[in-house]
Design a protein around this motif. Structure first.
Motif, mmCIF file in Angstrom:
data_model
loop_
_atom_site.group_PDB
_atom_site.id
_atom_site.type_symbol
_atom_site.label_atom_id
_atom_site.label_comp_id
_atom_site.label_asym_id
_atom_site.label_seq_id
_atom_site.Cartn_x
_atom_site.Cartn_y
_atom_site.Cartn_z
ATOM 1 N N UNK A 4 0.827 -1.218 0.000
ATOM 2 C CA UNK A 4 0.000 0.000 0.000
ATOM 3 C C UNK A 4 0.861 1.268 0.000
ATOM 4 N N UNK A 5 2.152 1.133 0.295
ATOM 5 C CA UNK A 5 3.040 2.291 0.187
ATOM 6 C C UNK A 5 3.359 2.609 -1.270
ATOM 7 N N UNK A 6 3.135 1.639 -2.158
ATOM 8 C CA UNK A 6 3.423 1.831 -3.587
ATOM 9 C C UNK A 6 2.153 2.032 -4.410
ATOM 10 N N UNK A 7 1.074 1.352 -4.023
ATOM 11 C CA UNK A 7 -0.172 1.387 -4.799
ATOM 12 C C UNK A 7 -1.343 1.791 -3.905
ATOM 13 N N UNK A 8 -2.122 2.755 -4.351
ATOM 14 C CA UNK A 8 -3.341 3.139 -3.629
ATOM 15 C C UNK A 8 -4.302 1.960 -3.596
ATOM 16 N N UNK A 9 -4.869 1.682 -2.401
ATOM 17 C CA UNK A 9 -5.830 0.575 -2.287
ATOM 18 C C UNK A 9 -5.262 -0.707 -2.896
ATOM 19 N N UNK A 10 -4.078 -1.087 -2.431
ATOM 20 C CA UNK A 10 -3.303 -2.151 -3.095
ATOM 21 C C UNK A 10 -4.018 -3.492 -3.121
ATOM 22 N N UNK A 11 -4.903 -3.758 -2.143
ATOM 23 C CA UNK A 11 -5.594 -5.046 -2.099
ATOM 24 C C UNK A 11 -6.883 -5.044 -2.914
ATOM 25 N N UNK A 12 -7.197 -3.919 -3.547
ATOM 26 C CA UNK A 12 -8.383 -3.864 -4.421
ATOM 27 C C UNK A 12 -7.994 -4.286 -5.832
ATOM 28 N N UNK A 13 -8.860 -5.070 -6.458
ATOM 29 C CA UNK A 13 -8.668 -5.486 -7.850
ATOM 30 C C UNK A 13 -9.394 -4.479 -8.726
ATOM 31 N N UNK A 14 -8.633 -3.601 -9.387
ATOM 32 C CA UNK A 14 -9.224 -2.473 -10.112
ATOM 33 C C UNK A 14 -8.509 -2.294 -11.447
ATOM 34 N N UNK A 15 -9.178 -2.664 -12.530
ATOM 35 C CA UNK A 15 -8.532 -2.592 -13.847
ATOM 36 C C UNK A 15 -8.353 -1.151 -14.319
ATOM 37 N N UNK A 16 -9.012 -0.194 -13.645
ATOM 38 C CA UNK A 16 -8.881 1.219 -14.019
ATOM 39 C C UNK A 16 -7.877 1.973 -13.153
ATOM 40 N N UNK A 17 -7.099 1.265 -12.360
ATOM 41 C CA UNK A 17 -6.202 1.973 -11.443
ATOM 42 C C UNK A 17 -5.126 2.763 -12.191
ATOM 43 N N UNK A 18 -4.548 3.734 -11.496
ATOM 44 C CA UNK A 18 -3.486 4.568 -12.048
ATOM 45 C C UNK A 18 -2.213 3.736 -12.190
ATOM 46 N N UNK A 19 -1.781 3.525 -13.420
ATOM 47 C CA UNK A 19 -0.609 2.663 -13.678
ATOM 48 C C UNK A 19 0.714 3.377 -13.429
ATOM 49 N N UNK A 20 0.670 4.695 -13.205
ATOM 50 C CA UNK A 20 1.926 5.445 -13.076
ATOM 51 C C UNK A 20 2.420 5.519 -11.634
ATOM 52 N N UNK A 21 1.651 4.985 -10.695
ATOM 53 C CA UNK A 21 2.021 5.125 -9.272
ATOM 54 C C UNK A 21 3.339 4.428 -8.934
ATOM 55 N N UNK A 22 3.520 3.213 -9.414
ATOM 56 C CA UNK A 22 4.717 2.431 -9.077
ATOM 57 C C UNK A 22 4.960 1.399 -10.162
#
Length: 400
Positions: free
Chosen positions: A319-337
């Motif tokens: 979760x320090x690298x990805x917002x809501x890391x345990x959520x399965x979200x195909x629309x997530x921001x790919x630039x975070x990490x």
């Protein structure tokens, strides 16, 4: 209630069943984990794993990629994944030619043809995503590229599955796994001899003809062992990655049906869905490296001469690298990490572009074949393998 002592045992039934709870505790309680019994370290946070993957001068690949290999007295079979620079660089530049964008794109029609072939023979009432579809077709693609005749292509997959399988508590290869490795090596050795006599338009023939610089800078040909090692690796990676990814795809889209509906509504989201599948529950759990010197990662110091687990699957849920890391979200921001699902650094997956293309086309075909489906949860079977996660059986019922 006091929490049980944190134990990371990558050979336990608990780990095979669900590694993600263990990873969560490791990231929080012991990001630089040390096992006194087996004398290894493990890194679980994204910043640590990414740093180690990039630092090949400290974290060596030459002793192998799992704990049994790294602890063994003998070095592993010659293969690009067990090399450090400069040897790795020479081999990688040679092998990259097999996976240029043009070379990958040239396989598109083959992938579609094979996917259609296996789905055409499938029973919608009694369909197993892995056994009937994602198991058989990817290995056909990669072994055909290598030059394996049709009658041996599925056999390659069975040898690989057997060699990677582990019983709970078993660190090294089983007797059956060793026999599978011997049969694989013997098979490829014979095929290399055939291609030396009668070259074809395939990867093994091109490797036989290729030259790379030796330690003194003189050009040399690859020997039979090197070519067999690469052919074995290629078959393994080609057979396991997409096979496992599509199995977990069917499971996770059933658990999160809103994400499946997004794909049904908009097929342009398929490439993003493949990236999220690789992040959320990718086929590769970890790589093991060996420290050549005292070294430091953000979470602390590791002495020289130690095996270190780089837990890619844990890093991808940090979760320090990805917002809501345990959520399965195909629309997530790919630039975070950085998504570590197909590796990172010099040993990032050689066939990543091919794996992504195969996975995207396979998802497209599954959307057509089973727009509405239910997983038969009681028939779900996880694999128990060295550093590979996924399912061997994903039975589904296609709904009309």
């Amino acid at each position: 209630m006091t929490q049980a002592e944190l134990v990371f045992d990558p050979f336990s039934q608990e780990y095979f069943n669900n590694p993600f709870d263990i990873y969560e505790r490791m990231r929080a309680e012991a990001p630089l984990y040390y096992d006194t019994g087996e004398d290894f370290y493990a890194l679980s946070r994204h910043e640590d794993v990414a740093a180690a993957l990039k630092d090949h001068e400290s974290f060596s690949s030459t002793r192998g990629c799992d704990l049994a290999m790294v602890k063994a007295d003998e070095p592993p079979q010659k293969s690009i994944i067990f090399m450090d620079p400069p040897e790795h660089r020479h081999m990688r530049s040679l092998l990259n030619k097999a996976f240029t964008p043009r070379a990958v794109q040239s396989q598109r029609d083959v992938v579609i043809e094979l996917a259609d072939k296996y789905l055409a023979g499938a029973d919608p009432e009694n369909f197993d995503v892995v056994q009937d579809f994602s198991g058989p077709f990817p290995v056909e693609v990669i072994t055909r590229m290598a030059g394996v005749p049709e009658e041996y292509r599925q056999q390659v997959r069975h040898w690989i599955d057997t060699s990677l399988s582990r019983e709970p508590g078993q660190m090294g290869t089983s007797e059956a796994g060793m026999q599978a490795n011997i049969e694989t090596a013997m098979y490829y050795y014979g095929l290399v001899q055939e291609r030396r006599e009668n070259p074809q338009d395939d990867m093994i023939s091109r490797l036989i003809a290729a030259e790379i610089p030796d330690d003194d800078g003189h050009m040399r040909r690859l020997d039979d062992i090197e070519i067999c090692g690469f052919a074995t690796l290629l078959g393994g990676a080609g057979a396991e990655t997409v096979t496992k990814l599509m199995g977990t795809a069917a499971v996770n889209f059933a658990r999160f049906p809103d994400q499946w509906r997004k794909l049904l509504d908009d097929r342009s989201k398929i490439p993003a869905a493949v990236e999220e599948l690789l992040r959320y529950e990718g086929p590769v759990q970890y790589n093991v490296r060996y420290t050549l010197k005292d070294t430091e990662v953000p979470s602390g110091k590791i002495p020289a001469g130690k095996p270190v687990f780089l837990l890619l699957a844990s890093a991808n849920r940090d979760s320090a690298a990805f917002t809501d890391a345990d959520a399965f979200d195909i629309d997530r921001d790919r630039t975070e990490a950085q998504n570590l699902g197909l590796g990172y650094g010099i040993h990032s997956c050689l066939g990543a572009a091919l794996a992504r293309m195969e996975s995207a086309l396979a998802l497209e075909k599954l959307l057509d074949f089973m727009p509405r489906y239910e997983v038969q949860w009681d028939g779900l079977r996880r694999v128990q393998m060295q550093n590979v996660a996924g399912y061997s059986h994903v039975p589904v019922k296609v709904l009309r």
